[in-house]
Enzyme design. Structure first.
Site, PDB file in Angstrom:
ATOM      1  N   HIS A 154      -9.575  -8.158   5.718  1.00 47.78           N
ATOM      2  CA  HIS A 154      -9.036  -9.015   4.673  1.00 47.78           C
ATOM      3  C   HIS A 154      -9.513  -8.481   3.324  1.00 47.78           C
ATOM      4  O   HIS A 154     -10.311  -7.532   3.260  1.00 47.78           O
ATOM      5  CB  HIS A 154      -9.475 -10.468   4.869  1.00 47.78           C
ATOM      6  CG  HIS A 154      -8.744 -11.172   5.978  1.00 47.78           C
ATOM      7  ND1 HIS A 154      -7.408 -11.484   5.915  1.00 47.78           N
ATOM      8  CD2 HIS A 154      -9.177 -11.622   7.192  1.00 47.78           C
ATOM      9  CE1 HIS A 154      -7.033 -12.100   7.015  1.00 47.78           C
ATOM     10  NE2 HIS A 154      -8.093 -12.181   7.815  1.00 47.78           N
ATOM     11  N   ASP A 184      -5.580  -7.043  -2.046  1.00 47.59           N
ATOM     12  CA  ASP A 184      -4.270  -7.442  -1.526  1.00 47.59           C
ATOM     13  C   ASP A 184      -3.173  -7.269  -2.573  1.00 47.59           C
ATOM     14  O   ASP A 184      -2.088  -6.758  -2.278  1.00 47.59           O
ATOM     15  CB  ASP A 184      -4.300  -8.908  -1.087  1.00 47.59           C
ATOM     16  CG  ASP A 184      -5.030  -9.120   0.229  1.00 47.59           C
ATOM     17  OD1 ASP A 184      -5.452  -8.123   0.844  1.00 47.59           O
ATOM     18  OD2 ASP A 184      -5.191 -10.279   0.628  1.00 47.59           O
TER      19      ASP A 184
END
Length: 413
Positions: A154, A184
């Site tokens: 992540h 991200d």
């Protein structure tokens, strides 16, 4: 309730011919955040983005934090201006339908772990066999090669490996977590969009497509520029919280106000720092904006005392018209109503009341619009299969067999 800075979007309009990417078709196999934001940018620029979902749960961002039966605001925000087709890529007919769509597409974007799309039969080579000029982009955590390629991750993991977390936080404290997903969104969405557009220009020029291998961890590392600057220039980075931009000098940092709010002071240049000192009534500190060590700590303490004597609103009023790089630390809700963002049209509201951000760029000759609200799963399956040459008998058979999903009425509409 009424809010400042809200530009209401009317009912979906027809396609905008002046959009920079008008005529570009994108097949979007991605889910959740990085890929959908990347393709949202392409859709906002006029591309026909087709969201390819499975016939089961689809993009599970739909239910993220939403009440049962509702579609999350998260999903609605990042999937505007797209169409949705639901195909079962594990079935031959569903896979064939995808490859048929790919024959008329310019870009494919996927975000599975490495080798998943190949196992499904919709990887780059399979698609290029149908469309040699295709731009095929894979967004993953660590890229398609290397010892961590197959590992899960992540944003926090990518930032950890890239050395970004190590540099972020207060002096003597742990690494600070950001609610803005740097890897991200910077590494996985914006960087991917840049690479896709570059490859698309090349394909239009040469007729040859490209494979784009995009790693979010690479994207974070490649933009960790200030830390690399320190390593190259000084041979080391400063301890966390002692760097120029993380609290190492009085002229750059955040200061609490009397009411428990905060001010952001970015007065690195001497002229700005002098204005800060004059405005708070401490011209004697004007020579110490870049002070470090014990002197820097002393000056910072003096500023903390000065800023803590008034409320944030009082300081905003006092600094009004002062060119000193001092601003309030706004809450996200306050930012949505900020007059500057309102003047730039940065907040748009869809007919269903969902607020989202406009693209962060203004292009001459093109006005951003929300052409379509985020689609229901498979909302455009029938429409898109018809465009691909499928007749209604075959479409009905695919839906009945579980190879596709989507609404279809008795008259075939």
């Amino acid at each position: 309730h009424p809010r400042r800075g809200r530009a209401r979007v009317t009912a979906p309009a027809a396609a905008v011919g002046d959009a920079p990417l008008a005529g570009v078709r994108v097949l979007d196999l991605t889910r959740l955040l990085p890929g959908p934001v990347c393709t949202m940018h392409l859709a906002d620029l006029g591309a026909d983005v087709i969201k390819i979902e499975d016939t089961g749960a689809g993009d599970y961002a739909r239910t993220l934090g939403a009440k049962p039966g509702d579609v999350s605001a998260f999903f609605r925000m990042v999937n505007r201006n797209k169409r949705s087709v639901a195909l079962n890529l594990k079935r031959d007919e569903g896979r064939a339908a995808f490859l048929t769509l790919a024959r008329h597409a310019d870009v494919v974007v996927e975000s599975f772990r490495p080798e998943v799309v190949d196992a499904l039969g919709v990887g780059c080579e399979a698609v290029r066999a149908m469309r040699p000029s295709i731009v095929y982009a894979s967004i993953s955590g660590y890229g398609q090669t290397g010892p961590r390629a197959a590992l899960a991750g992540h944003d926090i993991n990518y930032l950890g490996y890239a050395g970004v977390l190590d540099q972020t936080g207060a002096r003597g404290g742990p690494p600070a977590l950001s609610n803005l997903q740097i890897a991200d969104l910077l590494g996985g969405a914006m960087t991917a969009a840049v690479a896709i557009l570059a490859a698309l220009v090349g394909a239009r020029t040469t007729g040859r497509g490209r494979y784009v291998d995009l790693s979010m961890a690479d994207g974070a590392l490649a933009h960790n520029i200030f830390a690399l600057h320190a390593l190259e220039q000084d041979g080391r980075t400063a301890p966390r919280g002692e760097d120029l931009l993380t609290g190492g000098v009085p002229g750059y940092g955040v200061y609490a106000t009397k009411d428990g709010r905060w001010l952001a002071v970015g007065a690195l240049a001497e002229k700005f720092w002098r204005e800060v000192c004059a405005t708070i009534g401490r011209p004697d500190l004007a020579v110490a904006g870049l002070a470090t060590g014990a002197e820097g700590a002393r000056v910072r303490a003096e500023l903390e005392a000065a800023f803590g004597a008034r409320t944030q609103a009082e300081w905003i009023e006092r600094f009004a018209g002062v060119d000193a790089c001092v601003s309030p630390v706004l809450t996200p809700d306050e930012a949505l109503g900020d007059e500057q963002f309102a003047a730039r049209g940065m907040v748009v509201t869809a007919p269903d009341g969902t607020r989202s951000y406009a693209p962060p760029w203004k292009l001459s000759g093109h006005e951003f619009r929300v052409e379509r609200e985020a689609p229901a799963q498979g909302r455009h399956t029938v429409e898109l299969l018809r465009e691909a040459g499928y007749d209604d008998v075959r479409i009905r058979a695919m839906i009945a067999a579980g190879c596709a999903a989507g609404p279809i009425s008795a008259d075939g509409r």
